[in-house]
Design an enzyme around this catalytic site. Structure first.
Site, short mmCIF file in Angstrom:
data_model
loop_
_atom_site.label_atom_id
_atom_site.label_comp_id
_atom_site.label_asym_id
_atom_site.label_seq_id
_atom_site.Cartn_x
_atom_site.Cartn_y
_atom_site.Cartn_z
N ARG A 549 0.85 -1.21 0.00
CA ARG A 549 0.00 0.00 0.00
C ARG A 549 0.88 1.25 0.00
O ARG A 549 1.97 1.27 0.58
CB ARG A 549 -0.88 0.02 1.25
CG ARG A 549 -2.02 -1.00 1.16
CD ARG A 549 -3.02 -0.81 2.24
NE ARG A 549 -2.40 -0.89 3.56
CZ ARG A 549 -3.01 -0.49 4.67
NH1 ARG A 549 -4.22 0.06 4.58
NH2 ARG A 549 -2.41 -0.60 5.83
N SER A 610 8.46 -5.03 5.91
CA SER A 610 8.19 -6.11 6.89
C SER A 610 9.07 -7.32 6.71
O SER A 610 8.59 -8.44 6.46
CB SER A 610 6.72 -6.49 6.78
OG SER A 610 5.95 -5.32 6.81
N ASP A 664 6.82 -3.79 10.19
CA ASP A 664 5.37 -3.66 10.34
C ASP A 664 4.94 -3.83 11.79
O ASP A 664 3.95 -3.22 12.24
CB ASP A 664 4.60 -4.62 9.41
CG ASP A 664 5.04 -6.06 9.56
OD1 ASP A 664 4.43 -6.92 8.92
OD2 ASP A 664 6.01 -6.32 10.30
C1 G6P Z 1 -1.29 -4.83 7.85
C2 G6P Z 1 -0.10 -3.92 8.02
C3 G6P Z 1 1.10 -4.45 7.31
C4 G6P Z 1 1.34 -5.88 7.74
C5 G6P Z 1 0.13 -6.69 7.48
C6 G6P Z 1 0.33 -8.07 7.97
O1 G6P Z 1 -1.77 -4.76 6.58
O2 G6P Z 1 -0.39 -2.65 7.52
O3 G6P Z 1 2.21 -3.68 7.56
O4 G6P Z 1 2.46 -6.39 7.06
O5 G6P Z 1 -0.96 -6.17 8.17
O6 G6P Z 1 -0.79 -8.80 7.70
P1 G6P Z 1 -0.99 -9.61 6.36
O7 G6P Z 1 -2.07 -10.57 6.70
O8 G6P Z 1 -1.41 -8.66 5.36
O9 G6P Z 1 0.28 -10.30 6.08
C1 BGC Z 2 9.20 -10.90 8.71
C2 BGC Z 2 9.00 -9.80 9.73
C3 BGC Z 2 7.57 -9.31 9.66
C4 BGC Z 2 6.61 -10.44 9.76
C5 BGC Z 2 5.18 -10.02 9.67
C6 BGC Z 2 8.16 -11.94 8.85
O1 BGC Z 2 8.28 -12.87 7.83
O2 BGC Z 2 10.47 -11.46 8.87
O3 BGC Z 2 9.87 -8.77 9.52
O4 BGC Z 2 7.38 -8.44 10.72
O5 BGC Z 2 6.85 -11.38 8.74
O6 BGC Z 2 4.90 -9.42 8.48
#
Ligand code: G6P
Ligand code: BGC
Ligand code: BGC
Length: 924
Positions: A549, A610, A664
Site C-alpha cells: 500500500r 516487513s 510492520d
Molecule cells: C497490515 C499492516 C502491514 C502488515 C500486514 C500483515 O496490513 O499494515 O504492515 O504487514 O498487516 O498482515 P498480512 O495478513 O497482510 O500479512
Molecule cells: C518478517 C517480519 C515481519 C513479519 C510479519 C516476517 O516474515 O520477517 O519482519 O514483521 O513477517 O509481516
C-alpha cells in the site's frame, strides 16, 4: 408362558376376564357388527389430522419444546451417515426387543463393495416371562449366556469380537455406544434398567459371563438397523419403518434442526418413537372402547397408545376383544364365549394374518376359532375375517398417517416441494400380514401425493443393518483413533507452552546480548511512542503483508487522516531482481502521487518494510534475508532505503524524502500507541508473524546508552531455526518447510502464520487420506496441489455458523466429495492446526510481556499490544486463544490486545513524524 403376560397385559384376579363388561348390547346383530367395525373406520380427515398433529409434535420435539405426555420423542441416534458399502469384517449382532419375547444373535460378515453378500448365521432364543419382568441384571445375563451359546457353535477362538446391540426400546443416546433406557415397552418391564446405560449393562453381563472378549461398539434402535440394512444399490434408504410387536420409524434429519445436538453440520438419524404419540385431539376420535380396554389391561397403562393400535403385539388382542364382545352380545358363536376367547392374548398376530390370507384365510379362520374352543358358523367366520380386516386396515392406515408425517418433515427439513425417498421396512407385520403393506402404500399416496416413495423390505430384520452401523462405528472409532494419533502432536500441553515461553526468554536475552540466538532482537531506533504533538502530511509505504500500500497520512490536532491505495506485487516481481522490485515500488508511488495531486511534492516518507533488517539508524535498514515468499535478488545484505532511493533516482523528476524505515510490527505498535500510551508491544500475525516491544536500552548490548527505551524488532519468525523447536515440529511442518523457498528458516513462523497454516492442513489431510480415514482414501490431484488449501479456509471452516456448509463448499471446490464425518474431521484438523498456532503465538507474547514486567521490577504489569495481520483479524478464534494463553502463562500481566485499524502505514508515518519533530527540535 402365559399369553396374557406375553401380551404385556395384566391378569386381574377373580374378575371374569371379559373386558367388555358394561359394553351395551344393541338389539339388531348385523347392526351391532357394523357398529363395531365402524369404530375401526378412520376417515381421510382423521388420518390427515393425525398426520398434521404428529408432524407438529415431531417439530416441537426437534426444537426441544415437546410436552412429554403426548409427544413423540425424536431421539438422536448418532448415526450420521448411511452405509458407504465399504464396510467390511465380521460382526456379532445381538437383537433384543424387536420381536417381543425372543432375542436373536447373528454373525454377520460384511464383504465391502466388491464382495458377494454372505448370509448371516443367526439363532433365536425365547426369553422366559420371568426374565422379561424380572431384575434387569437377569435379563442381561440371559443375553450374555445366549451370546456365548451362539458363539460356542462357531470357530471364533479367542479373537476380539465387535458387537452391535440392537435394542428396540426408547433410549437417550449420547454416543454410538452410550444409550440410556427411557422406558420399557412391548411387554418388557425389568427392574433397575430404566435410566441406565444399556450398553454398560450388557458389557457388565458379558464381563460376568467371561467367555468371550466382545467389544460392544454400537447400540442401535431396530428401525435404524432396518434402514441401514437397505440393500446397497437400492438405497440409500433414509427412512426405517418397523411394525413388529411394536412400531416405530427413524429417518435422516438435518442435524442443525435437532436442538439437543447443537450441531449445524450433516445429517443424523432420528428415532421418532411414534409409539408414544397420543394427542387426544388427533387420536381421541379414532380410539375405540376396545383400545381403551386393551390399554387398561396393559403393563404400561396410558403409554404407547399409538403403538397399541398398530403393533403386532396388540392386533390379535384387539380382535379378541371385539369377538368376545360380539359373542357376549350373542351375535357371534351363538353367544358362546370359550375360556380361550375370554383369555387375553389368545389371539396372536399370526392368527390374524392367517385369517386375512386371501387364499387360505377362509379355511384357517375355522381352524383357529376351533383351537379357541369355538364352533363358528360360516357367517361367524366371515364376521371374524371382517373384524380382522377392520383392525389391521386401521393399523396400516394409522401407520401410513405417521409415515406421511415423517415424509412431510423430510420435505420441510430439506426444503423440497417433492421428495423421492426409499423406506426400508422391517417386522413380522410386514412379513406376515398379506395386505398391511399395500394398504400402507395406498394411504401414503393419498396423504403425501408429492412424495415418490419406494418401500424396500429389509433383508434380514435389520441384522445386516446393525452390522453396518457397527462396522461404521468400528470404522469411525478406528478413524477417530488415527485422527487423534495424527493430531496429538498439535495438541500442546501447558508444560510445552511454558517451555516455549522459557526458551523464547532465553533466546531474547541472548539476542539482546548479541550472542548466537534464533531471535535477532534487532534495534529499530524507535525510542519513543508518539506523544500526540506530531503534525504534518507524510507519505508511507507498506510492503510485506498481503497487500502493498501507498498511503498519504495527514496528522493534525483532530487526529490522523489516511488516504491509501493498494497495489499488487506480482510473484515474478517479488521473486525477480531487486531493481525490478524497487522500480515497481516507485512506479506505484508516482501513480499514487498523480492520483492524489501530490506530484512534484517531496513529502517525508516512512517505509514499512516487513522483513528482517539490521537497522543502523532510523533510515538505514540492511535486509538480512527475505521471508514470506519474497526472494528478489541483490537485496539481501543491502540497505533497502538506499535501494529505494536509487530507484527514485532512476525515475527522474521524482522527489521523495525517505525519513524512516520501520518493521510492520513497529508500525503497528506506533499506530496503536497513538491512541493508547500503554501500547508498548507490536504483534503481526498475517502472512508472516513477528513481534516488537519497548526494551530498556540498558539491556540492548549493541546500542549505546543505559537510559530510556529502544523498540526491539524480535524477528520471532526465526525462533527455533536453531532446532530448539524440533520437539514440537510434526511431520507436516517438515513437509511444509522442505517445500518452502527457505527450508530450515522461519520455523516458528511456519507453525503460526497465514502463509503456512493452509499448507500444514493440506499435508495433514493428505496423510489422513492415505490412511483411508478421509475421503474414503481417494487422493485427488487438486488436494496434492501446493497452496490450494488457503489459510483463509481455516477461518471460514472454523466460523461458528454454518461451518459444515463451508467445509463442503470449500472441499467440493477442491474436487473432493465428502461425507459429514469427513467434514467433521477436516474441521478438527483445522482447529488443531490453528489452535497450536494461536497458543504458540500466545506463548511468545507471554514471554515478551513478562520480560517487560521483570525489566521494570513490577508485581503486576498493565500493557497493551497493537496487533495486525489477516489471520489474527479474520480467524474466528485465534485472538481469543492467544489472549487465553497469555493469561495462562503471564498471569501477572494485564494485557489488552488492540487491533490496528489503519495498518502500520500510519505507524510508519508517525515514526517519520516523531523523527521530523525530533529533527526540528535539534535544529532549533
Ligand atoms: C497490515 C499492516 C502491514 C502488515 C500486514 C500483515 O496490513 O499494515 O504492515 O504487514 O498487516 O498482515 P498480512 O495478513 O497482510 O500479512
Ligand atoms: C518478517 C517480519 C515481519 C513479519 C510479519 C516476517 O516474515 O520477517 O519482519 O514483521 O513477517 O509481516
Ligand atoms: C419401541 C421402539 C422400537 C419399536 C419397534 C417400540 O415399542 O419403543 O424403540 O423401535 O417398538 O420395535
Amino acid at each position: 408362558m402365559d399369553f396374557i403376560g406375553s401380551l404385556g397385559l395384566q391378569q386381574r384376579e377373580g374378575v371374569p376376564s371379559c373386558p367388555q363388561e358394561g359394553l351395551p348390547c344393541p338389539s339388531n346383530s348385523s347392526e351391532l357388527v357394523q357398529e363395531c367395525l365402524q369404530q375401526f373406520k378412520v376417515t381421510g380427515a382423521q388420518l390427515r389430522q393425525i398426520q398434521i398433529s404428529l408432524l407438529d409434535s415431531m417439530e416441537q420435539a426437534l426444537k426441544g419444546q415437546a410436552s412429554p405426555a403426548s409427544a413423540v420423542r425424536m431421539l438422536p441416534t448418532y448415526v450420521g451417515s448411511t452405509p458407504h458399502g465399504t464396510e467390511q469384517g465380521d460382526f456379532v449382532v445381538l437383537e433384543l426387543g424387536a420381536t417381543g419375547a425372543s432375542l436373536r444373535v447373528l454373525w454377520v460378515t460384511l464383504m465391502g463393495i466388491e464382495g458377494h453378500k454372505m448370509e448371516p448365521r443367526s439363532q433365536e432364543f425365547v426369553i422366559p416371562q420371568e426374565v422379561m419382568l424380572g431384575p434387569g441384571q437377569q435379563l442381561f445375563d440371559f443375553a450374555a449366556r445366549c451370546l456365548s451359546e451362539f458363539l460356542d457353535a462357531l470357530p471364533v477362538g479367542n479373537q476380539g469380537l465387535q458387537l452391535g446391540f440392537s435394542f428396540s426400546f426408547p433410549c437417550h443416546q449420547t454416543g454410538l455406544d452410550k444409550s440410556t433406557l427411557i422406558s420399557w415397552t412391548k411387554g418388557f418391564r425389568c427392574s433397575g434398567v430404566e435410566g441406565q446405560d444399556v450398553v454398560q449393562l450388557l458389557r457388565d453381563a458379558i464381563q460376568r459371563q467371561g467367555t468371550y472378549s466382545i467389544d460392544v461398539v454400537a447400540v442401535v434402535n431396530d428401525t435404524v438397523g432396518t434402514m441401514m440394512g437397505c440393500e446397497p444399490g437400492v438405497g440409500p434408504c433414509e427412512v426405517g419403518l418397523v411394525v413388529d410387536t411394536g412400531t416405530n420409524a427413524c429417518y435422516m434429519e438435518e442435524a442443525r434442526h435437532v436442538a439437543v445436538l447443537d450441531e449445524d453440520r450433516g445429517r443424523v438419524c432420528i428415532s421418532v418413537e411414534w409409539g408414544s404419540f397420543s394427542d387426544d385431539g388427533a387420536l381421541g376420535p379414532v380410539l375405540t372402547i376396545f383400545d381403551r380396554t386393551l390399554d387398561h389391561e396393559s403393563l404400561n397403562l396410558g403409554a404407547q397408545r399409538f403403538e397399541k393400535m398398530i403393533g403386532g403385539l396388540y392386533l390379535g388382542e384387539l380382535v379378541r376383544l371385539v369377538l368376545a364382545h360380539l359373542a357376549q352380545c350373542g351375535v357371534l358363536f351363538g353367544g358362546y364365549t370359550s375360556p380361550a376367547l375370554l383369555r387375553q392374548g389368545s389371539i396372536l398376530l399370526e392368527h390374524v394374518a392367517e385369517i386375512e390370507d386371501p387364499s387360505a384365510g377362509a379355511a384357517r379362520v375355522h381352524a383357529i376359532l376351533q383351537d379357541l374352543g369355538l364352533n363358528p358358523s360360516a357367517s361367524d367366520a366371515e364376521f371374524v375375517q371382517h373384524v380382522c380386516a377392520a383392525v389391521c386396515t386401521r393399523a396400516a392406515q394409522l401407520c401410513a398417517a405417521a409415515l406421511a408425517a415423517v415424509l412431510s418433515r423430510l420435505q420441510h427439513s430439506r426444503e423440497q416441494q417433492t421428495l423421492q425417498i426409499a423406506v426400508a421396512t422391517g417386522g413380522r407385520v410386514f412379513e406376515r400380514h398379506p395386505r398391511f403393506l399395500s394398504i400402507l402404500q395406498e394411504t401414503v399416496m393419498l396423504l403425501a401425493p408429492e412424495c415418490d416413495v419406494s418401500f424396500i423390505p429389509s433383508v434380514d430384520g435389520g441384522g445386516q443393518g446393525v452390522a453396518m452401523v457397527t462396522a461404521v462405528a468400528a470404522r469411525l472409532a478406528a478413524h477417530r483413533c488415527l485422527l487423534e494419533e495424527t493430531l496429538a502432536p498439535f495438541r500442546l500441553t501447558r508444560e510445552q507452552l511454558a517451555a516455549v515461553q522459557a526458551q523464547m526468554r532465553e533466546a531474547m536475552a541472548k539476542g539482546l546480548q548479541g550472542e548466537a540466538s534464533s531471535l535477532r532482537m534487532l534495534p529499530t531506533y524507535v525510542r519513543d511512542t508518539p506523544d500526540g504533538s506530531e503534525r504534518g502530511d507524510f507519505l508511507a509505504l507498506d510492503l510485506g503483508g498481503t497487500n502493498f500500500r501507498v498511503l498519504l497520512v495527514h496528522v493534525a490536532t483532530g487526529g490522523v487522516q489516511i488516504t491509501s491505495q493498494i497495489y499488487s506485487i506480482p510473484e515474478c516481481v517479488a521473486q525477480g531482481s531487486g531493481q525490478q522490485l524497487f522500480d515497481h515500488i516507485v512506479d506505484c508511488i508516482v501513480d499514487f502521487q498523480e492520483k492524489q495531486g501530490l506530484s512534484g511534492q517531496s513529502l517525508p516518507l516512512g517505509f514499512t518494510f516487513s522483513f528482517p533488517c539490521t537497522q543502523l539508524g532510523l533510515d538505514q535498514g540492511i535486509l538480512l534475508n527475505w521471508t514470506k515468499g519474497f526472494n528478489a535478488s541483490d537485496c539481501e545484505g543491502q540497505d533497502v532505503v538506499c535501494l529505494l532511493r536509487e530507484a527514485i533516482r532512476r525515475r527522474q523528476a521524482v522527489e521523495l524524502n525517505v525519513v524512516a524505515i520501520v518493521n510492520d510490527t513497529v508500525g503497528t505498535m506506533m499506530s496503536c500507541g497513538y491512541e493508547d500510551p500503554h501500547c508498548e508491544v507490536g504483534l503481526i500475525v498475517g502472512t508472516g508473524t513477528n513481534a516488537c516491544y519497548m526494551e530498556e536500552l540498558r539491556n540492548v548490548a549493541i546500542v549505546a546508552g543505559d537510559s530510556g527505551h529502544m523498540c526491539i524488532n524480535m524477528e520471532w519468525g526465526a525462533f527455533g531455526d536453531d532446532g530448539s523447536l524440533s520437539m514440537l515440529s510434526t511431520r507436516f511442518d517438515a513437509s511444509v518447510d522442505q517445500a518452502s523457498i527457505n527450508p530450515g528458516k522461519q520455523r516458528f513462523e511456519k507453525m503460526i502464520s497465514g502463509m503456512y497454516l493452509g499448507e500444514i492442513v493440506r499435508h495433514t489431510l493428505l496423510h489422513l487420506t492415505s490412511l483411508g480415514v478421509l475421503f474414503r482414501g481417494q487422493q485427488t490431484q487438486r488436494l496434492q496441489t501446493r497452496d490450494i488449501f488457503k489459510t483463509k479456509f481455516l477461518s471460514e471452516i472454523e466460523s461458528d455458523s454454518l461451518a459444515l456448509r463451508q467445509v463442503r463448499a470449500i472441499l467440493e471446490d477442491l474436487g473432493l466429495s465428502l461425507t459429514s464425518d469427513d467434514a467433521l474431521m477436516v474441521l478438527e484438523v483445522c482447529q488443531a492446526v490453528s489452535q497450536r498456532a494461536a497458543q504458540l503465538c500466545g506463548a511468545g507474547v507471554a514471554a515478551v510481556v513478562e520480560k517487560i514486567r521483570e525489566n521494570r521490577g513490577l508485581e503486576e504489569l498493565t500493557v497493551s499490544v497493537g496487533v495486525d495481520g489477516t489471520l489474527y483479524k479474520l480467524h474466528p478464534h485465534f485472538s481469543s486463544l492467544v489472549a487465553a494463553t497469555v493469561r495462562e502463562l503471564a498471569p501477572r500481566c494485564v494485557v489488552t490486545f488492540l487491533q490496528s485499524e489503519d495498518g502500520s502505514g500510519k505507524g510508519a508515518a508517525l515514526v517519520t513524524a516523531v523523527a521530523c519533530r525530533l529533527a526540528q527540535m535539534t535544529c532549533v
